[in-house]
Design a protein around this motif. Sequence first.
Motif, short mmCIF file in Angstrom:
data_model
loop_
_atom_site.label_atom_id
_atom_site.label_comp_id
_atom_site.label_asym_id
_atom_site.label_seq_id
_atom_site.Cartn_x
_atom_site.Cartn_y
_atom_site.Cartn_z
N ASP A 32 0.82 -1.21 0.00
CA ASP A 32 0.00 0.00 0.00
C ASP A 32 0.86 1.26 0.00
N VAL A 33 1.99 1.21 0.71
CA VAL A 33 2.88 2.38 0.77
C VAL A 33 3.43 2.69 -0.63
N TYR A 34 3.92 1.65 -1.30
CA TYR A 34 4.49 1.85 -2.63
C TYR A 34 3.41 2.21 -3.64
N ALA A 35 2.21 1.64 -3.47
CA ALA A 35 1.11 1.99 -4.36
C ALA A 35 0.76 3.46 -4.23
N GLU A 36 0.79 3.98 -3.00
CA GLU A 36 0.49 5.39 -2.78
C GLU A 36 1.56 6.28 -3.40
N ARG A 37 2.82 5.85 -3.29
CA ARG A 37 3.90 6.63 -3.92
C ARG A 37 3.74 6.64 -5.44
N TYR A 38 3.38 5.49 -5.98
CA TYR A 38 3.18 5.43 -7.44
C TYR A 38 1.99 6.30 -7.84
N ARG A 39 0.94 6.30 -7.01
CA ARG A 39 -0.24 7.11 -7.31
C ARG A 39 0.13 8.59 -7.31
N ARG A 40 0.92 9.02 -6.34
CA ARG A 40 1.33 10.43 -6.31
C ARG A 40 2.18 10.78 -7.52
N GLN B 170 0.00 11.11 -10.54
CA GLN B 170 -0.74 12.37 -10.56
C GLN B 170 0.16 13.53 -10.97
#
Length: 562
Positions: free
Chosen positions: A222-230, A233
């Motif tokens: 989830d942490v890496y997914a959030e970084r990829y999402r940012r 964007q």
Amino acid sequence: MEAGKPDFRSAGRYLWWLVRTQRGRCAAGAVLGTTWMVGLTLPPYLLSRAIDDGLTPGRWPALAWWAAALLGVGVVNAWLGIMRHRTMTRVRMHAAFRTVEAVVVHATRLGAALSRKVTAGEVVTIGFADVTVIAQTLTITGPGVGAVLAYIVVAVLLLAVSPLLAVVVLAGVPLLVLLAGPLLGRLGKVETTYRTRQGALAARFVDIAGGLRVLNGLGGKDVYAERYRRGSQELRAEGYRVGAVTSWIQALGVGLPTLFIGAVTWLAARMAVQGDITVGELVAVYGYTAVLVVPVSFFIEGGYDLSRGLVAARRVVHFLSLKPPASGNADGPSTAAPLCDPESGVQIIPGKLTALVSARPAESAAVVDRLGRFALAERAATWGGIRLEEIDLTQVRERILVADNDADLFAGTLRDVVSGKGDPVDEDIDGALYAAAAQDIVRGLPDGLDSPIDPQGRNLSGGQRQRVRLARALLADPETLLAVEPTSAVDAHTEAAVAGRLRAARSGRTTVVTSTSPLVLDQADTVYYLVDGTVAATGSHRDLLADHPGYRLLVSRGVAAS
């Protein structure tokens, strides 16, 4: 630069090299593009003649003649347009394939140094995004040349009708192109930023995909997914900036020529009303000006493509500029000889099993990199008294093999994965699998050695992948094997089997392993204990256990004293 070798001194020179590799095709595209675009100026002239000569009462034959000529020119122009498009498609495809070839060849030349110099995401982005942009840029060699000549031809034709109209066209078209100039400069900047972010995001995606199983185990998905999402964007926002500039350029490419047509047509209509030109000449002027929309649009689109192409070419040039490991000309030792690393003080005796132990695995791995000539140091490693960097690299790679846990496993059957570049018999494969304690892998797969293995061994566990890599290295049977942590992902029972079998399989051959496992170290002839990257003690495993508390704490899974 030779036509066969990419000229990567600059982005512009690289694009010019792509042109030079297909001079004949580019010349044909320029001729066809020019003939087609100049041919577009003939229908207005023929139409004006049909109006002035053919609409006079009693001159039907003249009207029929001019109408037939107009039809013939239309057919020829259609054929020229087809051939121009076909030729330019070949030009673009050739440029794309030559760029892919140059990148792949250089990636092969970099070899194992590739991952140390550039990310996999960057290579993927070059192969998909930059290649397409560069190919599109070469369109300017065809219609781009034709646009210049068509502009000159139209100016000459208008000069025959009215010097004033010719002056307006000669001055107006360059002005239209100049108006787009600042936007093209702006596009180059935002495109560069976008391209950099795109490469970084692609690299992050590759890292996440490659380490997904580890991330799931550690709970970090989830942490890496959030970084990829940012990052995604941010890339999207940068893409909007590129799109904003691009939309203005494309709008100007259509809007400015339309306004120009209106201005010239208005001026010509006033001249026709005043009797300065005929009705047929008025129609011709409108036609000539309408034809100018094509070259003007090509001018602006060509500038747009060139601006983007230079950005893409810079990325390719940067990749092609990466230096592969230097290759000397000297021959290696004629027989097995000691390998020495002055930086750490490690000396590998031929025919022996040597172990490197360090509290920081990266330090012992660095010694292996220098001994395998994947990293250079101020005090160069030597082989038989000869500096490794002076020896022909092909000889080094053929005789010294570095086996690490990051080595790629390519898709194919297990037999192919283990065999590497050779074509060994099943008995040899079975022997290597036995030495790596990997027979259970064969038994656990539905088709044994013929079972398919996914890229990077994704359908295998971490310990299975490690043993397959070791089996592949043992099957290669190099003169010197440098194995980095060959048993770090297996259980103690398997580790004991690997340690004993490795020593037997490599009996009389030079072998180096990095490890802190007592099971492996007990099999070594010589153990080097490294502290801060240099040798702190040397001896057998049992002697070091007795004489060095720091070593004893380390190999008994304690905390080493530094």
